[in-house]
Scaffold this active site. Structure first.
Site, short mmCIF file in Angstrom:
data_model
loop_
_atom_site.label_atom_id
_atom_site.label_comp_id
_atom_site.label_asym_id
_atom_site.label_seq_id
_atom_site.Cartn_x
_atom_site.Cartn_y
_atom_site.Cartn_z
N ASP A 1 0.81 -1.21 0.00
CA ASP A 1 0.00 0.00 0.00
C ASP A 1 0.85 1.26 0.00
O ASP A 1 0.46 2.28 -0.58
CB ASP A 1 -0.94 0.00 1.21
CG ASP A 1 -2.11 -0.95 1.05
OD1 ASP A 1 -2.26 -1.53 -0.05
OD2 ASP A 1 -2.88 -1.11 2.01
N GLN B 1 4.45 10.00 4.42
CA GLN B 1 5.53 9.94 3.44
C GLN B 1 6.19 11.28 3.19
O GLN B 1 7.25 11.35 2.58
CB GLN B 1 5.01 9.34 2.13
CG GLN B 1 4.58 7.89 2.28
CD GLN B 1 4.19 7.25 0.96
OE1 GLN B 1 3.97 7.92 -0.04
NE2 GLN B 1 4.10 5.93 0.95
#
Length: 305
Positions: free
Chosen positions: A88, A261
């Site tokens: 993912d 991220q």
């Protein structure tokens, strides 16, 4: 931008009723054995009659230079399908970038959970063959456009598919946040942080913090406090068209994460503004896919009799 010309021979024949003819592969190239996996999938696509390209970093890090290596804009312009071989996290990273081009994505799971990379590697051939010939379920997912404002200036921008998270620093103290929705004051919240999650992100950090699961068709957001000081401060589901603003009132070393991220540090008075992105991610699943099947398998729910 292509780094290398294609040195493979053209597909032997274009398969009849092929829905996607030019497929880009994005691999989790840091994982052990990823080179062989990407090469195997590329050979399969070639044998199916597809033109095959590799995302640039995937090509450079696997050394599979016999395929054209394309950067993200080139994939968006040249390819009609992107195939993510990984987990993912890999899908989140490339999905945010490709959404603006409208290229649909399919995920072959090499990770652990696989909520959005949902085709097991061991059975990809049959399922991917069907998808390439038009047998699939399309699953649009909303994205968030987030920005950080300081003294009236935008100092950071990011897109998120899962969530935007405002966190306290490493010190053992809470932060205080002023929260507004569509310009209306909601509350000053003292907590370890705040999560603003899409339906896609409702199975990620939001779930661990006690947030509800949102079916992707809802398209709404959930705002979830992390370890709030006031126990009546509960998660709330918001419509997808609203704008959420979070201001740092007090606390040390606060930061904002976007899909875990990308990260930026925050100062007192900074405002994090989150609204719906104009772009939508197009996920493709095998025909007959059900969101509830995914939840049951990934969350290990009792399957009943």
């Amino acid at each position: 931008m292509s780094l290398h010309p294609d040195t493979r021979s053209a597909p032997a024949a274009v398969a009849p009723n092929l829905r996607f003819s030019h497929v880009a592969i994005i691999g989790k190239y840091q994982a052990p054995g990823s080179r062989d996996v990407v090469d195997e999938v590329a050979h399969f696509l070639h044998d199916e009659g597809c033109d095959v390209s590799l995302e640039r970093d995937t090509a450079l890090n696997t050394g599979l230079m016999q395929y054209p290596a394309l950067d993200v804009p080139a994939i968006g312009q040249a390819c009609d399908l992107a195939l993510v071989v990984g987990g993912d996290g890999t899908m989140l990273g490339i999905g945010r970038q490709l959404a603006r081009y409208g290229v649909p994505l399919v995920g072959i799971n090499q990770g652990r959970l696989g909520f959005i990379t949902d085709i097991p590697f061991g059975s990809y051939r049959e399922k991917l063959h069907a998808i390439l010939h038009g047998a699939y379920e399309e699953d649009p997912r909303a994205l968030m456009a987030a920005s950080v404002w300081r003294d009236g200036r935008c100092v950071f921008e990011a897109t998120a598919l899962n969530d935007v998270v405002v966190n306290r620093g490493g010190v053992a103290s809470m932060i205080e946040l002023r929260v507004e929705v569509d310009g209306h004051f909601v509350a000053n919240q003292r907590a370890d942080g705040l999560i603003i999650a899409t339906s896609t992100g409702s199975t990620a950090y939001s779930l661990s913090a006690g947030g509800p699961l949102l079916h992707p068709a809802i398209g709404g957001w959930v705002m979830v406090p992390i370890a709030p000081h006031t126990l009546s401060n509960r998660p709330i589901v918001l419509p997808a068209h609203c704008e959420v603003a979070v201001e740092i009132v007090s606390g040390k070393d606060a930061s904002a994460n976007f899909d875990m991220q990308s990260l930026t540090s925050l100062l007192h008075g900074d405002r994090i503004v989150v609204r719906r992105s104009e772009h939508t991610l197009r996920l493709l699943h095998p025909a007959g896919w059900s969101y509830f099947d995914t939840l049951r398998k990934k969350l290990h729910w009792n399957e009943g009799g």
